[in-house]
Enzyme design. Sequence first.
Site, PDB file in Angstrom:
ATOM      1  N   GLY A 150       0.731  32.823  -3.287  1.00  0.00           N
ATOM      2  CA  GLY A 150       0.457  32.594  -4.697  1.00  0.00           C
ATOM      3  C   GLY A 150      -0.879  31.905  -4.949  1.00  0.00           C
ATOM      4  CG  HIS A 151      -1.773  30.858  -9.029  1.00  0.00           C
ATOM      5  ND1 HIS A 151      -1.994  30.838 -10.378  1.00  0.00           N
ATOM      6  CD2 HIS A 151      -0.501  30.435  -8.851  1.00  0.00           C
ATOM      7  CE1 HIS A 151      -0.907  30.421 -10.980  1.00  0.00           C
ATOM      8  NE2 HIS A 151       0.001  30.164 -10.086  1.00  0.00           N
ATOM      9  CG  ASN A 152      -4.807  27.150  -7.666  1.00  0.00           C
ATOM     10  OD1 ASN A 152      -4.633  28.032  -8.512  1.00  0.00           O
ATOM     11  ND2 ASN A 152      -5.888  26.410  -7.629  1.00  0.00           N
TER      12      ASN A 152
END
Lengths: 351, 351, 351
Positions: C240-242
Amino acid sequence: MLILQAIADLLHVSAPVVSGDLMITGVATLEDAKSGEISFLASDQYARQFDTTQASAVIVSKKVRLRTTRAVPVLVVEDADLAMATVLAKFAPPVPRPAPGRHASAVVEDSASLGEGVCIGPHVVVGQRVRVGRNVVLHAGVFIGDDVTIGDDCEFFPHVIVRERITIGSRVMIHAGSVLGTDGFGYRWDGKSHAKIPQIGTVVIEDDVEIGSCVCIDRAKFAVTRIGRGTKIDNLVQIGHNVRVGPHCMIVGQAGIAGSAQLGAGVVLGGQVAIRDHIKLGDGSMVAACAGVMENVEPKAVVSGLPALPHRQSLREQAAFRRLPDLVVQVRKLQEKIDQLQATLAPKEQG
Amino acid sequence: MLILQAIADLLHVSAPVVSGDLMITGVATLEDAKSGEISFLASDQYARQFDTTQASAVIVSKKVRLRTTRAVPVLVVEDADLAMATVLAKFAPPVPRPAPGRHASAVVEDSASLGEGVCIGPHVVVGQRVRVGRNVVLHAGVFIGDDVTIGDDCEFFPHVIVRERITIGSRVMIHAGSVLGTDGFGYRWDGKSHAKIPQIGTVVIEDDVEIGSCVCIDRAKFAVTRIGRGTKIDNLVQIGHNVRVGPHCMIVGQAGIAGSAQLGAGVVLGGQVAIRDHIKLGDGSMVAACAGVMENVEPKAVVSGLPALPHRQSLREQAAFRRLPDLVVQVRKLQEKIDQLQATLAPKEQG
Amino acid sequence: MLILQAIADLLHVSAPVVSGDLMITGVATLEDAKSGEISFLASDQYARQFDTTQASAVIVSKKVRLRTTRAVPVLVVEDADLAMATVLAKFAPPVPRPAPGRHASAVVEDSASLGEGVCIGPHVVVGQRVRVGRNVVLHAGVFIGDDVTIGDDCEFFPHVIVRERITIGSRVMIHAGSVLGTDGFGYRWDGKSHAKIPQIGTVVIEDDVEIGSCVCIDRAKFAVTRIGRGTKIDNLVQIGHNVRVGPHCMIVGQAGIAGSAQLGAGVVLGGQVAIRDHIKLGDGSMVAACAGVMENVEPKAVVSGLPALPHRQSLREQAAFRRLPDLVVQVRKLQEKIDQLQATLAPKEQG
């Protein structure tokens, strides 16, 4: 469109058919069917929907007990689901395919040999020394690596990737976006980093296999990763290196099979199942959805849960689990009673 | 780059802004922000990071209780997360898109109709009789099958595959590598092999849906697989044939929905959730990550676990489960005490 | 093909080798090996297969205790698995690659800069201002978005998609069908719909990372999603993001890591593992297959189960769970006994 009598003939229904000249325009569920459509009823579970369906005719399994006086024409068959598959095939619109020959934008190496009737779509790549059988359809963007062999009557949907040196049987269907022949996931820690173990093996897909979309089947470390004839694989399934899947297995979506695991004949894996590396699942065994199988499974066994256990044991444990919070309370009360009993007895003894 | 006052205006902050002419160069978390950047604080949980942030300004939710004397300029808003989304949009670099018109390497059938402002990238394929609305962007390698209909303002990222006869609304975004319209996974054992049940239905994607990467949405057996308007789907999700997803649902990564399941409006599925075939999830219900839902779920219910249960019950059972090893010991000790009590009583009775 | 002595030299085996001039034609498991092939034995577990193997020579780990009188030539090494990786590399057929330069069908923007020895296959797209290092191989259909930077000696297999503004180190291998840089999954409910939070960050892949097929690594909301050097990722993994993954991690197939989670150095995630958003896994921690990690994990901890617990506790609870149905019965019997005891005591007291 077919008349009802033609459908009855197709299904070998010998009983006389009411309204045999009725024009049937399509197929739908009992719930969704509109006038002109035919529907089907395969189990008592949906019998109530029969009473309210708008379908103009219904195919019904022999075993279903219809308690109704509705006048809708009925075709009674052994297995309504199987019959429905036959009828659907007649109503299926043809799947669009690239024109026979090669699309101008396809890149086909000169050393590749293509059988009669092969259809190669736009932006397809066919590598060196590839052998493609008769009537094979390669949709747009398919990639076939060097030295791949493909049998007759296969269909690979857009963007399927078959890496080098893989062997594929006849009548194999691979859906869009799947990847065959990626290196297996193998490393050894060399003290400083994960050293890659070369994956020099290949993949063999036997006849009549169907593979869904975004499926990954890895190349063997050595020897082969094998998918047995007639096996069907759903979308987003992961099959590790050196896995051997027997014939006529069913592998439902998002299941994963770790390296060197072996499935016998007719094994069924439910959705999101995980199979540990190096274990064996016997012929005809079944794994319920979401189960994680950590040990060998006997032939015909049914397992479920995480970790997977024989399904009966799993159900028994789940039932006990449902009672666990009450059990905790019950034991606390027992403890109190016993403490009380002891207190009651102690003075008696002293007295 | 924007001055702080411009950001305040954008967020409709009416209070006077300290250092309104400060030049803001970017956006970052409180922890990562450097001088010149703006950050945000939406919950008391991160309030401590406010004291040490290097950010030049902070957007803070009204509800957050700031106990600090720091002189950093603050913009107080109703919902800092929502405000941040607005600010991010101003700092977002434009997404690169293919030039308007068709790239020379794209293959577009003559019978396809393209709306005004359509951008078609390299190696795209657009089939026969496809209708594409206005301002649609098809990035490199996208495949659109015959007879597909696409509304206005859609964007499909590289290598998206939309098979034949699918209908897609307006403002739909599909990320790279997803596949719509693969045959549903349906077979009947005919005594010798798994006979394929033709999947003659289609897929409907309503307006304002966003679909992640490597998502598979299968074609219906008949009728349609439907994704309701405004629903958002994360990466690697599997959606089986004849599934109906209501409007404004959120489906997190690697979730799987088996055939004919129905989700109401505003349903939330956590990551890796599995939904059994043919079950219904009521409006506003939520399924916690990793849960396996085997039965219908009531509207607004929250379920978790494998098999999924009402979340409170699940928590209660998990808490009891944590105590289970101790319970086993406790029961063994109770057993000993009782045996002792019986032994104590027995002689008494004899006496 | 190599003579056995050459293999011994390759492995730095100093002991004299029996039949050193034997021609070795390939590599296989003890079970599958045919005459002419070399096999390996790394653990006592497979020692029995040594007695029946058809292999012409066997590489054996020092620690294995061979109780056999078989005359097959043996090369004793520290670590037979590691040695096998070295030998496999010698027998590995070369991976077919596109010819150096650009294939005529590739679309490469003029502003892209390509290092020496770059190989660009058919239908590849390379965007504006892309910088590609030396000896990079882009297989057929790879898409590289604008402003991407790629180091030296990378290999991206067919149809890999790298969206705009991503930075990739040297010696990075990405397998077919993976997608880097899709928008992270972020929305805020604005009262009527899920408002998209712009994902303006990017992805950084450090040196020596290997990424499997159909892997999705999302673009950060802001700042970066980072995969640390030397980390290896299997097929169908969602990141996922980050998310920040440390160096030398191993992430097995179908695992999912939710937004902003952090993995330290050398973390191992088993197959189908789920990691909750915003949590941290310490250096050297391990997560067993199928586990769902909902809380931070200490360095070097081993966790398993759903929700994940320290592995020992998990095993203890599982063992207790196995006894739960019996426990329910045991408690019922205790209850009966106590009720009986109370009944026995009650009359006494009255008496």
